[in-house]
Design an enzyme around this catalytic site. Structure first.
Site, PDB file in Angstrom:
ATOM      1  N   HIS A  54      60.090  21.777 -67.259  1.00  0.00           N
ATOM      2  CA  HIS A  54      59.904  21.953 -65.812  1.00  0.00           C
ATOM      3  C   HIS A  54      58.735  21.079 -65.370  1.00  0.00           C
ATOM      4  CE1 HIS A  54      61.852  26.232 -65.665  1.00  0.00           C
ATOM      5  NE2 HIS A  54      62.590  25.357 -66.344  1.00  0.00           N
ATOM      6  N   GLU A  56      56.162  21.518 -63.460  1.00  0.00           N
ATOM      7  CA  GLU A  56      54.818  22.105 -63.499  1.00  0.00           C
ATOM      8  C   GLU A  56      54.301  22.259 -64.925  1.00  0.00           C
ATOM      9  OE1 GLU A  56      57.515  23.389 -62.118  1.00  0.00           O
ATOM     10  OE2 GLU A  56      57.112  24.206 -60.117  1.00  0.00           O
ATOM     11  N   CYS A  84      57.987  29.043 -61.619  1.00  0.00           N
ATOM     12  CA  CYS A  84      58.652  30.138 -62.322  1.00  0.00           C
ATOM     13  C   CYS A  84      57.634  30.846 -63.224  1.00  0.00           C
ATOM     14  CB  CYS A  84      59.824  29.603 -63.145  1.00  0.00           C
ATOM     15  SG  CYS A  84      59.318  28.636 -64.594  1.00  0.00           S
ATOM     16  N   CYS A  87      56.137  28.409 -65.857  1.00  0.00           N
ATOM     17  CA  CYS A  87      55.216  27.446 -65.260  1.00  0.00           C
ATOM     18  C   CYS A  87      53.942  28.131 -64.765  1.00  0.00           C
ATOM     19  CB  CYS A  87      55.907  26.701 -64.122  1.00  0.00           C
ATOM     20  SG  CYS A  87      57.230  25.617 -64.716  1.00  0.00           S
TER      21      CYS A  87
END
Length: 157
Positions: A54, A56, A84, A87
């Site tokens: 992801h 991040e 999420c 993250c």
């Protein structure tokens, strides 16, 4: 220093790049206390076959290698979509003191539904940070940019 919309527009460009590179449409960047963009990251989950890819989390992996925890506390992480749970954990452990996001995880869930590529946990980042020992500041969603972010996701999902 630029306003939040300025930085969030760049996260949309990063999300567009991610799609062009075969990934899902997410982008993040890190801004120092003086307003300088010091790191940028698009989602790399699919092309690198990395479930932690992801935007991040990948950004936090880089940031934690390049900068001290004290320095990162004074930085702001901008991301197109609310981080999420994974993250949020990376941001927490990486010691970034402020997050600004464009649209909420719940808004994304409405678009993605049961898509296997995005099995959203529906756990707001604020809830995760509330359980920690740091006062990470969270700002979002940012209504002025939401429609632009939603548009890329409507096209993708």
């Amino acid at each position: 220093m630029k306003d939040h919309v300025f930085y969030l527009k760049r996260t949309i460009e990063l999300a567009e790049q991610a799609v062009k590179h075969g990934n899902t449409p997410f982008g993040a960047l890190l801004v120092d206390k003086n307003g300088n963009v010091i790191l940028e990251q698009e989602n790399i989950e699919i092309t690198e076959n990395d479930c932690t890819g992801h935007a991040e989390t990948a950004l936090m992996r880089k940031a934690s290698k390049l900068y001290s925890r004290d320095f990162l506390w004074d930085c702001t992480l901008y991301t197109s979509v609310e981080p999420c749970a994974m993250c949020s954990g990376a941001i927490y452990w990486g010691n970034v003191g402020k997050i600004v996001y464009g649209i909420s995880e719940k808004e994304l869930l409405i678009l993605t539904g049961n898509n296997k590529q995005n099995p959203t946990l529906d756990l707001p980042c604020r809830k995760i940070f509330e359980r920690g020992k740091k006062e990470i500041k969270v700002k979002g969603p940012i209504s002025e940019i939401a429609e632009d972010i939603l548009e890329i996701h409507r096209r993708f999902w």
